[in-house]
Design a protein around this motif. Structure first.
Motif, short mmCIF file in Angstrom:
data_model
loop_
_atom_site.label_atom_id
_atom_site.label_comp_id
_atom_site.label_asym_id
_atom_site.label_seq_id
_atom_site.Cartn_x
_atom_site.Cartn_y
_atom_site.Cartn_z
N GLN A 296 0.82 -1.20 0.00
CA GLN A 296 0.00 0.00 0.00
C GLN A 296 0.86 1.26 0.00
O GLN A 296 0.62 2.20 -0.76
CB GLN A 296 -0.92 0.00 1.21
N VAL A 297 1.90 1.28 0.87
CA VAL A 297 2.77 2.45 0.94
C VAL A 297 3.55 2.62 -0.36
O VAL A 297 3.69 3.73 -0.88
CB VAL A 297 3.73 2.33 2.14
N GLU A 298 4.06 1.50 -0.91
CA GLU A 298 4.80 1.59 -2.17
C GLU A 298 3.90 2.09 -3.30
O GLU A 298 4.33 2.85 -4.17
CB GLU A 298 5.38 0.22 -2.52
N VAL B 83 8.97 13.59 -10.37
CA VAL B 83 10.05 12.75 -9.87
C VAL B 83 10.39 13.22 -8.45
O VAL B 83 10.69 14.40 -8.23
CB VAL B 83 11.30 12.84 -10.76
N LEU B 84 10.34 12.30 -7.49
CA LEU B 84 10.64 12.65 -6.10
C LEU B 84 12.12 12.90 -5.92
O LEU B 84 12.96 12.23 -6.53
CB LEU B 84 10.20 11.52 -5.16
N THR B 85 12.44 13.87 -5.05
CA THR B 85 13.84 14.14 -4.72
C THR B 85 14.34 13.05 -3.77
O THR B 85 13.56 12.26 -3.23
CB THR B 85 13.99 15.51 -4.05
N ARG B 86 15.65 13.04 -3.56
CA ARG B 86 16.23 12.04 -2.66
C ARG B 86 15.68 12.20 -1.24
O ARG B 86 15.39 11.22 -0.55
CB ARG B 86 17.75 12.19 -2.65
N LYS B 87 15.50 13.45 -0.81
CA LYS B 87 14.97 13.72 0.53
C LYS B 87 13.54 13.21 0.66
O LYS B 87 13.16 12.62 1.68
CB LYS B 87 15.04 15.21 0.82
N GLU B 88 12.75 13.42 -0.39
CA GLU B 88 11.35 12.97 -0.36
C GLU B 88 11.27 11.45 -0.37
O GLU B 88 10.38 10.85 0.26
CB GLU B 88 10.59 13.56 -1.55
N GLN C 194 10.29 6.37 2.61
CA GLN C 194 10.78 5.12 3.18
C GLN C 194 10.60 5.08 4.69
O GLN C 194 10.23 4.07 5.28
CB GLN C 194 12.25 4.92 2.82
N LYS C 195 10.84 6.24 5.34
CA LYS C 195 10.65 6.32 6.79
C LYS C 195 9.19 6.12 7.16
O LYS C 195 8.86 5.45 8.14
CB LYS C 195 11.14 7.68 7.30
N LEU D 199 7.55 3.25 9.62
CA LEU D 199 6.70 3.58 10.75
C LEU D 199 5.35 2.89 10.65
O LEU D 199 4.76 2.48 11.65
CB LEU D 199 6.51 5.10 10.85
N ALA D 200 4.85 2.77 9.41
CA ALA D 200 3.55 2.12 9.22
C ALA D 200 3.61 0.64 9.58
O ALA D 200 2.63 0.05 10.02
CB ALA D 200 3.09 2.28 7.77
N MET D 201 4.80 0.04 9.40
CA MET D 201 4.95 -1.39 9.68
C MET D 201 5.39 -1.66 11.11
O MET D 201 5.38 -2.79 11.56
CB MET D 201 5.99 -1.99 8.72
#
Length: 331
Positions: free
Chosen positions: A47-49, A66-71, A76-77, A81-83
């Motif tokens: 779901q998160v992916e 396109v997401l930046t590296r920070k985003e 991923q964080k 947290l969701a898991m």
């Protein structure tokens, strides 16, 4: 003696058989829940992916983004947290509901497995009757909350600072509790603090010097409640020097011999086998009676000492310095 040894061997074999049986039951239970847990985690991860992929592909106008590296790191964080399964901290009093049960139970968290262990979500709980049990907070507990005085029905498991040590009710097997600094103003605690300062003076652990800008390290109070321990003093205060802030502590020799767990167990086994009586002793303010300190450590006196414009120059070992244990051993 041979007959007694034979009886002891039989008891040990019986206990080992019981332990093996309990371990097998525990492994079977965890293996059965592992498949279901993995399925639930995979669903959350997918779901998160999917949300991340959708954010990468389109914005509000339907254009590709396109997401930046920070985003990406933030996404991923969020997935981790969701898991993550929330578990109580050791020392907390909690109320919990087991799976397939509507009854709230009370207990205190007294231990846990290592964070990288396959049993990292299992906690050791001491129930109100003094019995210690193991509970799986990933699958065996459907809901829990920190028990906090009169607000026991309020869910507090997201606030790690709400557990009040003085309000703990399940404390039969734990006669000593750490007291929070906000209670240091109590008269009985002030008496314990004054008594500790007097011990430093009695053993001549320091001498007062003028504050001329010398580099000094602070102190920290550790106050414990021991009303249930059978001792006369309801509270005990320990003044610890912040030796972790001492400059050059890396070059100080700190080793001192201590008995290993194996040596203690061996001594107790021999004592039990031979029918010896085992006694233990305690030296009060042991670290204050160590060898003379051969380097200069300036300490900022605590406010309870009521000393202005002065510093303490340590003369002997003290609690908190890196080689306090070694200085006591050498003495």
């Amino acid at each position: 003696l041979a007959e007694r040894n034979k009886t002891l061997e039989t008891k040990v074999k019986d206990l080992q058989a019981r332990i093996d049986s309990l371990v097998e039951q525990k492994v079977e239970l965890k293996d059965a829940t592992a498949v279901e847990n993995e399925a639930g985690k995979d669903a959350i991860e997918e779901q998160v992916e999917g949300d991340v992929a959708a954010a990468e592909n389109e914005n509000d106008d339907g254009r590709k983004v396109v997401l930046t590296r920070k985003e990406k790191r933030k996404a991923q964080k969020a997935r981790k947290l969701a898991m993550q399964v929330k578990v109580p901290k050791t020392g907390e009093n909690i109320l919990f509901k087991e799976t397939n049960s509507d009854d709230w139970k009370a207990g205190r968290v007294v231990g846990s497995w290592k964070k990288n262990s396959m049993y990292k979500y299992w906690k050791h709980l001491m129930l109100g009757n003094g019995k210690i049990v193991e509970k799986d907070f990933e699958k065996g507990i459907q809901e829990w909350k920190v028990e906090h005085g009169d607000d026991a029905n309020e869910e507090l498991h997201d606030d790690e600072e709400n557990a009040d040590i003085l309000d703990m009710n399940v404390n039969g097997a734990f006669p000593v509790h750490i007291i929070q600094p906000k209670y240091y103003g109590m008269p009985e605690i002030q008496d314990a603090i004054s008594a500790e300062i007097e011990k430093y003076k009695k053993f001549q652990a320091f001498k007062e010097v003028n504050d001329e800008g010398q580099k000094c390290i602070p102190t920290k109070w550790v106050v414990t409640e021991q009303k249930l321990s059978g001792k006369n003093e309801p509270y005990k205060a320990r003044m610890c020097i912040r030796g972790d802030l001492e400059k050059g502590k890396e070059n100080v020799r700190t080793d001192s011999p201590t008995a290993s767990k194996e040596a203690i167990k061996l001594a107790l086994i021999i004592a039990a086998n031979e029918g010896f009586k085992v006694k233990s002793g305690d030296i009060k303010s042991a670290y204050l009676q160590g060898e003379i300190l051969k380097r200069k450590i300036y300490v900022k006196p605590p406010k309870e000492a009521k000393v202005n414009g002065k510093l303490w120059l340590l003369l002997q070992g003290a609690y908190g310095i890196v080689d306090g244990g070694r200085l006591f051993y050498l003495k």
